[in-house]
Design an enzyme around this catalytic site. Structure first.
Site, mmCIF file in Angstrom:
data_model
loop_
_atom_site.group_PDB
_atom_site.id
_atom_site.type_symbol
_atom_site.label_atom_id
_atom_site.label_comp_id
_atom_site.label_asym_id
_atom_site.label_seq_id
_atom_site.Cartn_x
_atom_site.Cartn_y
_atom_site.Cartn_z
ATOM 1 N N CYS A 94 40.089 50.313 36.125
ATOM 2 C CA CYS A 94 41.373 49.726 36.539
ATOM 3 C C CYS A 94 41.617 48.360 35.917
ATOM 4 C CB CYS A 94 41.447 49.634 38.053
ATOM 5 S SG CYS A 94 41.410 51.251 38.824
ATOM 6 N N HIS A 154 47.358 45.247 39.690
ATOM 7 C CA HIS A 154 46.908 46.635 39.572
ATOM 8 C C HIS A 154 47.357 47.415 40.806
ATOM 9 C CE1 HIS A 154 44.590 50.180 39.145
ATOM 10 N NE2 HIS A 154 43.770 49.892 40.147
ATOM 11 N N ASN A 203 47.587 55.635 41.881
ATOM 12 C CA ASN A 203 46.769 54.766 41.031
ATOM 13 C C ASN A 203 46.560 55.462 39.681
ATOM 14 O OD1 ASN A 203 44.774 53.268 39.785
ATOM 15 N ND2 ASN A 203 43.432 53.161 41.575
#
Ligand code: ACO
Length: 350
Positions: free
Chosen positions: A127, A277, A307
Site C-alpha cells: 500500500c 491511502h 482498497n
C-alpha cells in the site's frame, strides 16, 4: 535547479461493480450463488470500513492489463508519447507472475519494448508503493538519470481472496484497479513547485501482521499446498491482524503527515488536498482528526473502489479530478501505510 513535475495522471478500474450485498454470495470464480457463502453484510462492512462497492476484473485479466489502461490515460493527459518513456516503475503486490516483474509486461503492451529498451523497475511496498515509487522517480529525475518516468500502481486482488467466512475480514476490503502518473524535469527555483517532499519508512518487525505467502522458498518443494483444496491451503490467501494494522496505520499516517508539514514549513492553508491511502475510511477519518486536517480537504474513494493497494493515491486523485474537484496545479499531501510495515508521505503538485 531541476525539479520533478507531474506531467499527467490517469486511472482505470474494471467495469464490474461488486456491491456489499453481492459479495456474500460469491464463490471463488466470483459467480454469485443463491446461498450465502460468506457471513457478512452491508451494514458491517460500511460501518467498519466505509466500503460500499469495489471493482473486479474478468477472468483472464492481468495486473499489467489494468496498468496499461491507466498508463495510456496518464500519457494522453501528459501529451507524452509512449516512445518518450525512458523508465517504468511498477508498484504492485499482485504481479502477473512470480518473475519477471510486471514492468516488462507493461513495457511490451505499450509497444515500446524493442523501440526504447527502457529500464523497468518493479517495487514491492504494497500500500506504500506509490510514495516509494515517487521518491525513486524524484531522485532519478533530479539527478538527470531519466527524463520521462511512468510510475504505475496496479492490483488484481480479486483472484487471491478467500471467499468464505474464514477470509471475510480481508476479503471484503480489497478491489482491483490501477493509477499512473508521468513525471519529468522542470527548471524552477520555487520549492513549492512539482514534487515538494517525499519520505519513505519501514519497520520489518511488522511483517507477520499482514502477509500473503503463496510459497515458502526455504522449503523443497516450495509450494506446500494443493491449490484445489480450499480447506487446507492457508498460504494462498492474505492474513492480517486487522486491529494491529489499524492502530499502527493511524499512528504512522498521522506522524508522517505532521512530519511532512514540519519538514517543509507548510500548513493546511497551503495544501489543497489530503489524499491518504485507502484502506479503511475510519483510519483516514482518525488521521484527519489527529493531524487537524480540514474535513473539506480530505479526499477518499474507498467507498467506490475498496482498497486497491498501490493504486489508491493516483486513483483517488484522478477520480476527484474527473469529478471537477482537483485542478491542475493543486498541492496534494499524501500519506500511506501498508504491509511490511511500510509507510511514507509526499507533497506534490498535480
Ligand atoms: N463481516 C462481518 N463480520 C466480520 C467481518 C466481515 N467482513 N470481518 C470480521 N468480522 C467479525 C470478526 O470475526 C469479529 O467477530 P467476533 O467479535 O465474533 O470475533 C468482529 O467482526 C469484530 O472484528 P474486528 O477484527 O474486531 O473488527 P474491526 O473493527 O477491527 O474491523 C477491519 C476489522 C475492518 C479489518 C479493521 O481491523 C481494519 O480495517 N484493519 C486495517 C486494515 C488495513 O489497514 N490494512 C492495511 C492495508 S492493506 C496492505 O497494505 C496490503
Amino acid at each position: 535547479m531541476i525539479r520533478t513535475q507531474l506531467l499527467g495522471i490517469g486511472s482505470y478500474v474494471p467495469d464490474r461493480v461488486v456491491k456489499n450485498d453481492e459479495i456474500r454470495h460469491l464463490n471463488d470464480r466470483h459467480v454469485a450463488q443463491e446461498a450465502v457463502l460468506t457471513e457478512t453484510d452491508d451494514a458491517w462492512i460500511q460501518q467498519r470500513t466505509g466500503i460500499k462497492e469495489r471493482r473486479y476484473v474478468a477472468e483472464g485479466t492481468y495486473t499489467s492489463d489494468l496498468a496499461l489502461e491507466a498508463s495510456r490515460r496518464a500519457l494522453a493527459d501528459a501529451g507524452v508519447a509512449a516512445e518518450e518513456i525512458d523508465c517504468i516503475i511498477f508498484a504492485t503486490l499482485s504481479p502477473d507472475i512470480h518473475f519477471p516483474g510486471s514492468g516488462v509486461y507493461l513495457q511490451r503492451k505499450l509497444g515500446i519494448a524493442d523501440k526504447t529498451q527502457c529500464p523497468c523497475f518493479d517495487i514491492r511496498q504494497q500500500c506504500s508503493g506509490f510514495v516509494y515509487g515517487l521518491q525513486m522517480a524524484d531522485a532519478f529525475i533530479k539527478t538527470g538519470t531519466y527524463r520521462r518516468i511512468l510510475l504505475v500502481g496496479a492490483e488484481v486482488h480479486s483472484h487471491s481472496l478467500d471467499y468464505s467466512t474464514r477470509g471475510r475480514d480481508v476479503m471484503v476490503l480489497f478491489g482491483d484497479g490501477a493509477g499512473a502518473v508521468v513525471l519529468g524535469p522542470k527548471e524552477s527555483d520555487d520549492p513549492r513547485d512539482g514534487v515538494v517532499y517525499t519520505r519513505a519508512a519501514a519497520d520489518g518487525t511488522g511483517a507477520e501482521y499482514l502477509y500473503l505467502k503463496v510459497f515458502d522458498i526455504s522449503k523443497a518443494p516450495y509450494l506446500q499446498y494443493d491449490p484445489k483444496d480450499r480447506e487446507h491451503n492457508q498460504m494462498m490467501y492474505p492474513h492480517m491482524d486487522g486491529k494491529r494494522v489499524y492502530v499502527r496505520a493511524v499512528r504512522e499516517m498521522n506522524l508522517a503527515t505532521q512530519k511532512a508539514l514540519a519538514d517543509t514549513g507548510l500548513t493546511w492553508a497551503d495544501i489543497d488536498w489530503f489524499v491518504p491511502h485507502q484502506a479503511n475510511l475510519r483510519i483516514n477519518e482518525q488521521v484527519a482528526q489527529l493531524a487537524q486536517i480540514p474535513p473539506e480537504k480530505c479526499l477518499n474513494t474507498i467507498q467506490f473502489y475498496g482498497n486497491t493497494t498501490a493504486a489508491t493515491v493516483p486513483l483517488t486523485i484522478d477520480h476527484w479530478r474527473q469529478a471537477g474537484k482537483v485542478k491542475k496545479g493543486d498541492l496534494v499531501l499524501s500519506t500511506v501505510f501498508g504491509s511490511g510495515f511500510t509507510w511514507g508521505a509526499a507533497i506534490f503538485r498535480v
